[in-house]
Design a protein around this motif. Structure first.
Motif, PDB file in Angstrom:
ATOM      1  N   LEU A 244      44.348  36.043  31.556  1.00 37.29           N
ATOM      2  CA  LEU A 244      43.513  37.041  30.900  1.00 37.29           C
ATOM      3  C   LEU A 244      43.828  37.167  29.400  1.00 37.29           C
ATOM      4  CD1 LEU A 244      43.584  39.895  33.568  1.00 37.29           C
ATOM      5  CD2 LEU A 244      41.835  38.151  33.222  1.00 37.29           C
ATOM      6  N   SER A 245      44.545  36.188  28.877  1.00 36.02           N
ATOM      7  CA  SER A 245      44.895  36.270  27.456  1.00 36.02           C
ATOM      8  C   SER A 245      43.656  36.184  26.575  1.00 36.02           C
ATOM      9  CB  SER A 245      45.885  35.150  27.089  1.00 36.02           C
ATOM     10  OG  SER A 245      45.316  33.878  27.379  1.00 36.02           O
ATOM     11  N   ASN A 246      42.644  35.448  27.006  1.00 39.20           N
ATOM     12  CA  ASN A 246      41.414  35.331  26.238  1.00 39.20           C
ATOM     13  C   ASN A 246      40.268  36.129  26.846  1.00 39.20           C
ATOM     14  OD1 ASN A 246      42.663  33.525  24.422  1.00 39.20           O
ATOM     15  ND2 ASN A 246      42.198  31.772  25.775  1.00 39.20           N
ATOM     16  N   ALA A 247      40.604  37.047  27.764  1.00 37.74           N
ATOM     17  CA  ALA A 247      39.553  37.786  28.465  1.00 37.74           C
ATOM     18  C   ALA A 247      38.807  38.720  27.524  1.00 37.74           C
ATOM     19  CB  ALA A 247      40.167  38.589  29.614  1.00 37.74           C
ATOM     20  N   ARG A 248      39.475  39.217  26.478  1.00 37.61           N
ATOM     21  CA  ARG A 248      38.782  40.136  25.577  1.00 37.61           C
ATOM     22  C   ARG A 248      37.729  39.409  24.750  1.00 37.61           C
ATOM     23  NH1 ARG A 248      43.751  43.023  22.675  1.00 37.61           N
ATOM     24  NH2 ARG A 248      44.602  40.904  22.962  1.00 37.61           N
ATOM     25  N   GLU A 249      37.982  38.154  24.476  1.00 35.05           N
ATOM     26  CA  GLU A 249      37.030  37.403  23.674  1.00 35.05           C
ATOM     27  C   GLU A 249      36.020  36.622  24.511  1.00 35.05           C
ATOM     28  OE1 GLU A 249      39.375  34.929  21.200  1.00 35.05           O
ATOM     29  OE2 GLU A 249      40.352  36.596  20.132  1.00 35.05           O
ATOM     30  N   HIS A 250      36.479  36.096  25.644  1.00 35.66           N
ATOM     31  CA  HIS A 250      35.609  35.282  26.486  1.00 35.66           C
ATOM     32  C   HIS A 250      35.669  35.826  27.918  1.00 35.66           C
ATOM     33  CE1 HIS A 250      35.433  32.388  23.136  1.00 35.66           C
ATOM     34  NE2 HIS A 250      36.768  32.483  23.077  1.00 35.66           N
ATOM     35  N   GLY A 251      35.070  36.963  28.103  1.00 29.83           N
ATOM     36  CA  GLY A 251      35.088  37.574  29.427  1.00 29.83           C
ATOM     37  C   GLY A 251      34.274  36.827  30.453  1.00 29.83           C
ATOM     38  N   ASN A 252      33.218  36.113  30.033  1.00 32.69           N
ATOM     39  CA  ASN A 252      32.378  35.395  30.987  1.00 32.69           C
ATOM     40  C   ASN A 252      33.081  34.191  31.597  1.00 32.69           C
ATOM     41  OD1 ASN A 252      30.307  37.190  30.481  1.00 32.69           O
ATOM     42  ND2 ASN A 252      29.429  35.920  28.816  1.00 32.69           N
ATOM     43  N   LYS A 253      34.128  33.725  30.946  1.00 33.85           N
ATOM     44  CA  LYS A 253      34.825  32.542  31.432  1.00 33.85           C
ATOM     45  C   LYS A 253      36.048  32.883  32.290  1.00 33.85           C
ATOM     46  CE  LYS A 253      33.461  29.757  27.448  1.00 33.85           C
ATOM     47  NZ  LYS A 253      33.949  28.919  26.319  1.00 33.85           N
ATOM     48  N   VAL A 254      36.232  34.126  32.590  1.00 35.03           N
ATOM     49  CA  VAL A 254      37.406  34.548  33.370  1.00 35.03           C
ATOM     50  C   VAL A 254      37.204  34.143  34.825  1.00 35.03           C
ATOM     51  CG1 VAL A 254      38.724  36.521  34.203  1.00 35.03           C
ATOM     52  CG2 VAL A 254      37.946  36.433  31.827  1.00 35.03           C
ATOM     53  N   ALA A 255      38.241  33.558  35.443  1.00 30.51           N
ATOM     54  CA  ALA A 255      38.281  33.242  36.881  1.00 30.51           C
ATOM     55  C   ALA A 255      39.675  33.632  37.388  1.00 30.51           C
ATOM     56  CB  ALA A 255      37.982  31.773  37.124  1.00 30.51           C
ATOM     57  N   LEU A 256      39.724  34.782  38.048  1.00 30.79           N
ATOM     58  CA  LEU A 256      41.017  35.351  38.450  1.00 30.79           C
ATOM     59  C   LEU A 256      41.094  35.442  39.983  1.00 30.79           C
ATOM     60  CD1 LEU A 256      43.632  36.646  37.338  1.00 30.79           C
ATOM     61  CD2 LEU A 256      42.456  38.857  37.508  1.00 30.79           C
ATOM     62  N   PRO A 257      41.984  34.670  40.635  1.00 27.97           N
ATOM     63  CA  PRO A 257      42.136  34.767  42.099  1.00 27.97           C
ATOM     64  C   PRO A 257      42.867  36.060  42.488  1.00 27.97           C
ATOM     65  CG  PRO A 257      43.712  33.217  41.206  1.00 27.97           C
ATOM     66  CD  PRO A 257      42.845  33.643  40.056  1.00 27.97           C
ATOM     67  N   LEU A 258      42.280  36.785  43.431  1.00 23.58           N
ATOM     68  CA  LEU A 258      42.828  38.078  43.862  1.00 23.58           C
ATOM     69  C   LEU A 258      42.920  38.125  45.395  1.00 23.58           C
ATOM     70  CD1 LEU A 258      40.750  40.416  41.519  1.00 23.58           C
ATOM     71  CD2 LEU A 258      43.083  39.565  41.120  1.00 23.58           C
ATOM     72  N   ASN A 259      43.717  39.051  45.829  1.00 18.94           N
ATOM     73  CA  ASN A 259      43.881  39.276  47.280  1.00 18.94           C
ATOM     74  C   ASN A 259      43.550  40.743  47.603  1.00 18.94           C
ATOM     75  OD1 ASN A 259      44.830  36.633  47.860  1.00 18.94           O
ATOM     76  ND2 ASN A 259      46.883  37.232  47.145  1.00 18.94           N
ATOM     77  N   LEU A 260      42.755  40.913  48.655  1.00 20.81           N
ATOM     78  CA  LEU A 260      42.415  42.243  49.157  1.00 20.81           C
ATOM     79  C   LEU A 260      43.134  42.436  50.488  1.00 20.81           C
ATOM     80  CD1 LEU A 260      40.678  44.874  49.103  1.00 20.81           C
ATOM     81  CD2 LEU A 260      38.924  43.568  50.354  1.00 20.81           C
ATOM     82  N   THR A 261      43.935  43.464  50.584  1.00 21.05           N
ATOM     83  CA  THR A 261      44.722  43.714  51.803  1.00 21.05           C
ATOM     84  C   THR A 261      44.593  45.180  52.226  1.00 21.05           C
ATOM     85  OG1 THR A 261      46.704  44.185  50.509  1.00 21.05           O
ATOM     86  CG2 THR A 261      46.402  41.927  51.272  1.00 21.05           C
ATOM     87  N   PHE A 262      44.573  45.394  53.548  1.00 22.36           N
ATOM     88  CA  PHE A 262      44.599  46.747  54.129  1.00 22.36           C
ATOM     89  C   PHE A 262      44.825  46.625  55.625  1.00 22.36           C
ATOM     90  CE2 PHE A 262      40.239  45.339  54.278  1.00 22.36           C
ATOM     91  CZ  PHE A 262      39.765  45.771  55.510  1.00 22.36           C
ATOM     92  N   VAL A 263      45.117  47.755  56.232  1.00 23.00           N
ATOM     93  CA  VAL A 263      45.321  47.842  57.690  1.00 23.00           C
ATOM     94  C   VAL A 263      44.366  48.893  58.227  1.00 23.00           C
ATOM     95  CG1 VAL A 263      46.932  48.344  59.559  1.00 23.00           C
ATOM     96  CG2 VAL A 263      47.741  47.172  57.488  1.00 23.00           C
ATOM     97  N   LEU A 264      43.579  48.509  59.217  1.00 23.73           N
ATOM     98  CA  LEU A 264      42.611  49.420  59.827  1.00 23.73           C
ATOM     99  C   LEU A 264      43.164  49.882  61.171  1.00 23.73           C
ATOM    100  CD1 LEU A 264      39.833  50.403  58.851  1.00 23.73           C
ATOM    101  CD2 LEU A 264      38.794  48.774  60.434  1.00 23.73           C
ATOM    102  N   ARG A 265      43.228  51.202  61.359  1.00 21.85           N
ATOM    103  CA  ARG A 265      43.773  51.785  62.592  1.00 21.85           C
ATOM    104  C   ARG A 265      42.665  52.467  63.378  1.00 21.85           C
ATOM    105  NH1 ARG A 265      48.129  53.613  58.803  1.00 21.85           N
ATOM    106  NH2 ARG A 265      46.833  55.461  58.506  1.00 21.85           N
ATOM    107  N   SER A 266      42.589  52.125  64.653  1.00 23.77           N
ATOM    108  CA  SER A 266      41.601  52.726  65.562  1.00 23.77           C
ATOM    109  C   SER A 266      42.342  53.333  66.742  1.00 23.77           C
ATOM    110  CB  SER A 266      40.594  51.678  66.049  1.00 23.77           C
ATOM    111  OG  SER A 266      39.946  51.050  64.966  1.00 23.77           O
TER     112      SER A 266
END
Length: 307
Positions: A244-266
């Protein structure tokens, strides 16, 4: 001299006895019920000498018997036979008391036996109820809720310079997204209460955003789609995201891998709170944040792992 025989002795002894004049024989008629009542409620007569002789005379034994029985019926004993009759009656009553004691013992034994039978019946009922609850609990495990993360939308993404709480200058990240989760309760005989741990977005070990899903109840054989907002505001990066060092100048070119985690209780309350069944589902999804797809949904149907 003649030998004295038993007959002479007897005649001689009888000759010395004083002879009483003959008395006339009387016939006594038993009193009627009306006369008996009068006698029972009236004053008792004075005993005369003739009356004493009447009781001691063996000739009038039948009159004594009738008089004693009549006196016993009136509860006013006037002669020795009547007292004997009452004494015999008391002994009979004591015998009855003994038999009643035996009957009390039998009643106590039957009562203790009934208590044991009731206790055995109660244990048998508890055993049957426990088996029934175990059957319900085991059957509920076959109806595990169906969970799937449908999509995720990144509404905005900003990286700007700033200071943390201690005043250290660093890049600050702000992120806003929405996650849609599909939930289905396939059970036919119970509903479920659903809660969740906070939904978190990480870049490796760095947490960028989080959000809390609202708890809800899902009835049997029904489904719904739950939307949860996951956002982060002014998250200090401390140089941890070189992508993200160049994200302020070239935001359209950002590709950031992320993880979504949670636990669902029933939690399913099958038989009130006596029989409960719990289902836990750990969810981990991988998604790539790209500047060109801001505001567009990212499909996560095949990008999540459930365990």
């Amino acid at each position: 001299m003649h030998a004295k025989t038993d007959s002479d002795g007897t005649s001689l002894d009888n000759s010395w006895l004083p002879r009483s004049p003959r008395r006339p024989i009387y016939y006594v008629q038993s009193p009627s019920n009306h006369d008996a009542e009068k006698m029972s409620y009236g004053s008792s007569p004075i005993v005369s000498p003739a009356h004493l002789y009447y009781h001691s005379s063996p000739i009038h034994h039948s009159r004594e018997s009738s008089t004693s029985i009549f006196s016993n019926s009136l509860k006013i004993p006037r002669s020795l036979p009547a007292w004997k009759h009452i004494r015999i009656g008391d002994q009979d009553g004591a015998g009855h008391d003994g038999s009643e004691g035996d009957e009390d013992g039998d009643d106590w034994g039957s009562g203790a036996r009934n208590v044991r039978l009731y206790f055995i019946g109660f244990l048998f009922f508890v055993l049957l109820f426990t088996v029934f609850c175990l059957i319900l609990w085991g059957a509920s495990k076959a109806y595990e809720p169906e969970i799937s993360v449908k999509s995720m939308v990144f509404e905005n993404f900003y990286v700007q310079a700033g200071n943390d709480h201690s005043g250290v200058p660093t890049d600050m990240l702000s992120l806003n997204s929405t996650v849609k989760i599909h939930y289905k309760n396939a059970a036919t005989f119970f509903s479920v209460h659903v809660t969740s741990t906070p939904l978190e977005i990480h870049y490796f070990q760095l947490k960028l955003a989080s959000g809390q899903m609202k708890k809800f109840s899902q009835s049997r054989k029904s489904k719904r789609t739950v939307a949860t907002v996951v956002h982060g505001s002014q998250v200090p990066l401390y140089g941890g995201l070189p992508l993200l060092s160049n994200a302020r100048e070239h935001g359209n070119k950002v590709a950031l891998p992320l993880n979504l985690t949670f636990v669902l209780r029933s939690r399913a309350y099958i038989l009130g709170r006596l029989v409960k069944s719990k289902f836990y589902k750990r969810v981990r999804c991988t998604v790539t944040l790209t500047g060109q797809k801001l505001g567009k949904p990212h499909k996560l149907t095949n990008a999540c792992v459930y365990h």
